[in-house]
Scaffold this motif. Structure first.
Motif, PDB file in Angstrom:
ATOM      1  N   GLY A 114      13.732  42.475 -43.398  1.00  0.00           N
ATOM      2  CA  GLY A 114      14.382  41.203 -43.084  1.00  0.00           C
ATOM      3  C   GLY A 114      15.379  41.222 -41.956  1.00  0.00           C
ATOM      4  N   TYR A 115      15.479  42.326 -41.235  1.00  0.00           N
ATOM      5  CA  TYR A 115      16.413  42.409 -40.117  1.00  0.00           C
ATOM      6  C   TYR A 115      15.760  41.852 -38.860  1.00  0.00           C
ATOM      7  N   GLN A 116      16.547  41.097 -38.096  1.00  0.00           N
ATOM      8  CA  GLN A 116      16.067  40.465 -36.866  1.00  0.00           C
ATOM      9  C   GLN A 116      16.602  41.230 -35.662  1.00  0.00           C
ATOM     10  N   LEU A 117      15.736  41.491 -34.722  1.00  0.00           N
ATOM     11  CA  LEU A 117      16.132  42.182 -33.500  1.00  0.00           C
ATOM     12  C   LEU A 117      17.036  41.280 -32.680  1.00  0.00           C
ATOM     13  N   GLU A 118      18.214  41.772 -32.339  1.00  0.00           N
ATOM     14  CA  GLU A 118      19.187  41.012 -31.571  1.00  0.00           C
ATOM     15  C   GLU A 118      19.261  41.471 -30.116  1.00  0.00           C
ATOM     16  N   LEU A 119      19.135  42.778 -29.893  1.00  0.00           N
ATOM     17  CA  LEU A 119      19.335  43.332 -28.560  1.00  0.00           C
ATOM     18  C   LEU A 119      18.632  44.675 -28.464  1.00  0.00           C
ATOM     19  N   THR A 120      18.046  44.940 -27.325  1.00  0.00           N
ATOM     20  CA  THR A 120      17.462  46.242 -27.039  1.00  0.00           C
ATOM     21  C   THR A 120      18.046  46.766 -25.736  1.00  0.00           C
ATOM     22  N   LEU A 121      18.530  47.995 -25.774  1.00  0.00           N
ATOM     23  CA  LEU A 121      18.987  48.682 -24.570  1.00  0.00           C
ATOM     24  C   LEU A 121      17.889  49.657 -24.167  1.00  0.00           C
ATOM     25  N   ASN A 122      17.149  49.319 -23.136  1.00  0.00           N
ATOM     26  CA  ASN A 122      16.076  50.175 -22.662  1.00  0.00           C
ATOM     27  C   ASN A 122      16.639  51.379 -21.923  1.00  0.00           C
ATOM     28  N   ASP A 123      15.869  52.465 -21.948  1.00  0.00           N
ATOM     29  CA  ASP A 123      16.243  53.716 -21.288  1.00  0.00           C
ATOM     30  C   ASP A 123      17.574  54.259 -21.785  1.00  0.00           C
ATOM     31  N   PHE A 124      17.848  54.064 -23.079  1.00  0.00           N
ATOM     32  CA  PHE A 124      19.049  54.605 -23.709  1.00  0.00           C
ATOM     33  C   PHE A 124      18.646  55.588 -24.783  1.00  0.00           C
ATOM     34  N   PRO A 125      19.140  56.779 -24.841  1.00  0.00           N
ATOM     35  CA  PRO A 125      20.094  57.393 -23.929  1.00  0.00           C
ATOM     36  C   PRO A 125      19.452  58.037 -22.702  1.00  0.00           C
ATOM     37  N   GLU A 126      18.120  57.930 -22.630  1.00  0.00           N
ATOM     38  CA  GLU A 126      17.412  58.480 -21.467  1.00  0.00           C
ATOM     39  C   GLU A 126      16.162  57.655 -21.220  1.00  0.00           C
ATOM     40  N   LYS A 127      15.573  57.828 -20.080  1.00  0.00           N
ATOM     41  CA  LYS A 127      14.382  57.074 -19.693  1.00  0.00           C
ATOM     42  C   LYS A 127      13.284  57.232 -20.749  1.00  0.00           C
ATOM     43  N   GLY A 128      12.683  56.111 -21.122  1.00  0.00           N
ATOM     44  CA  GLY A 128      11.602  56.118 -22.094  1.00  0.00           C
ATOM     45  C   GLY A 128      12.038  55.861 -23.525  1.00  0.00           C
ATOM     46  N   ALA A 129      13.310  55.990 -23.807  1.00  0.00           N
ATOM     47  CA  ALA A 129      13.829  55.703 -25.151  1.00  0.00           C
ATOM     48  C   ALA A 129      14.512  54.341 -25.131  1.00  0.00           C
ATOM     49  N   ALA A 130      14.811  53.810 -26.296  1.00  0.00           N
ATOM     50  CA  ALA A 130      15.523  52.533 -26.398  1.00  0.00           C
ATOM     51  C   ALA A 130      16.362  52.525 -27.667  1.00  0.00           C
ATOM     52  N   ARG A 131      17.433  51.774 -27.617  1.00  0.00           N
ATOM     53  CA  ARG A 131      18.283  51.567 -28.793  1.00  0.00           C
ATOM     54  C   ARG A 131      18.206  50.098 -29.152  1.00  0.00           C
ATOM     55  N   HIS A 132      17.883  49.838 -30.417  1.00  0.00           N
ATOM     56  CA  HIS A 132      17.716  48.460 -30.913  1.00  0.00           C
ATOM     57  C   HIS A 132      18.867  48.108 -31.860  1.00  0.00           C
ATOM     58  N   TYR A 133      19.383  46.912 -31.717  1.00  0.00           N
ATOM     59  CA  TYR A 133      20.415  46.392 -32.609  1.00  0.00           C
ATOM     60  C   TYR A 133      19.821  45.234 -33.391  1.00  0.00           C
ATOM     61  N   LEU A 134      19.978  45.283 -34.702  1.00  0.00           N
ATOM     62  CA  LEU A 134      19.399  44.274 -35.585  1.00  0.00           C
ATOM     63  C   LEU A 134      20.463  43.734 -36.533  1.00  0.00           C
ATOM     64  N   SER A 135      20.247  42.505 -37.009  1.00  0.00           N
ATOM     65  CA  SER A 135      21.158  41.917 -37.987  1.00  0.00           C
ATOM     66  C   SER A 135      20.352  41.194 -39.049  1.00  0.00           C
ATOM     67  N   LYS A 136      21.029  40.920 -40.144  1.00  0.00           N
ATOM     68  CA  LYS A 136      20.403  40.200 -41.257  1.00  0.00           C
ATOM     69  C   LYS A 136      21.453  39.310 -41.893  1.00  0.00           C
ATOM     70  N   VAL A 137      21.046  38.107 -42.242  1.00  0.00           N
ATOM     71  CA  VAL A 137      21.887  37.185 -43.010  1.00  0.00           C
ATOM     72  C   VAL A 137      21.451  37.283 -44.464  1.00  0.00           C
ATOM     73  N   PHE A 138      22.416  37.491 -45.359  1.00  0.00           N
ATOM     74  CA  PHE A 138      22.079  37.601 -46.781  1.00  0.00           C
ATOM     75  C   PHE A 138      21.880  36.233 -47.385  1.00  0.00           C
TER      76      PHE A 138
END
Length: 138
Positions: A114-138
């Motif tokens: 049930g978590y929704q993707l809010e933001l993706t940081l591409n090439d973090f911490p290196e090229k080809g990887a990504a960090r995703h931030y997700l949130s959920k409302v209860f």
């Protein structure tokens, strides 16, 4: 006044910095509902086989770490862990949750829960990887 650059962070330096930051933040935030939350799966020897460590910050559950032993993955243990953490957070006054995950970790798992993707940081911490931030409302 001198500028110092360090390759390591001492406990003393971190404490000094956080003390100043928290004093500043207290002007703007009520911290009556701040604290830790942990949920663990333990085996018969009381060894952790999976778990979640988070912080409650006001009305938010901020999940910092989640890990499941390979033998417990795909068995519903992770979902039960999340549900227990979310229920406990709701009982403590939370209405939302926040988590971040790397592209090679658990994005589909969080979305399935049930978590929704809010933001993706591409090439973090290196090229080809990504960090995703997700949130959920209860």
């Amino acid at each position: 006044m001198q500028l110092h650059i360090a390759d390591t962070v001492t406990e003393e330096d971190q404490t000094a910095l956080l003390t100043g930051l928290r004093a500043y933040n207290l002007q703007f935030l009520k911290t009556t509902n701040f604290g830790d939350l942990a949920v663990y799966w333990r085996d018969d020897r009381n060894e952790i086989q999976g778990g979640l460590i988070g912080k409650i910050k006001g009305e938010w559950l901020c999940i910092e770490f989640l890990w499941m032993h390979e033998s417990l993955r795909k068995g519903g243990y992770g979902t039960k862990l999340m549900q227990a953490a979310e229920q406990t957070a709701r009982e403590r006054g939370c209405h939302r949750a926040l988590v971040d995950t790397m592209s090679f970790q658990a994005l589909p798992f969080y979305q399935k829960n049930g978590y929704q993707l809010e933001l993706t940081l591409n090439d973090f911490p290196e090229k080809g990887a990504a960090r995703h931030y997700l949130s959920k409302v209860f």
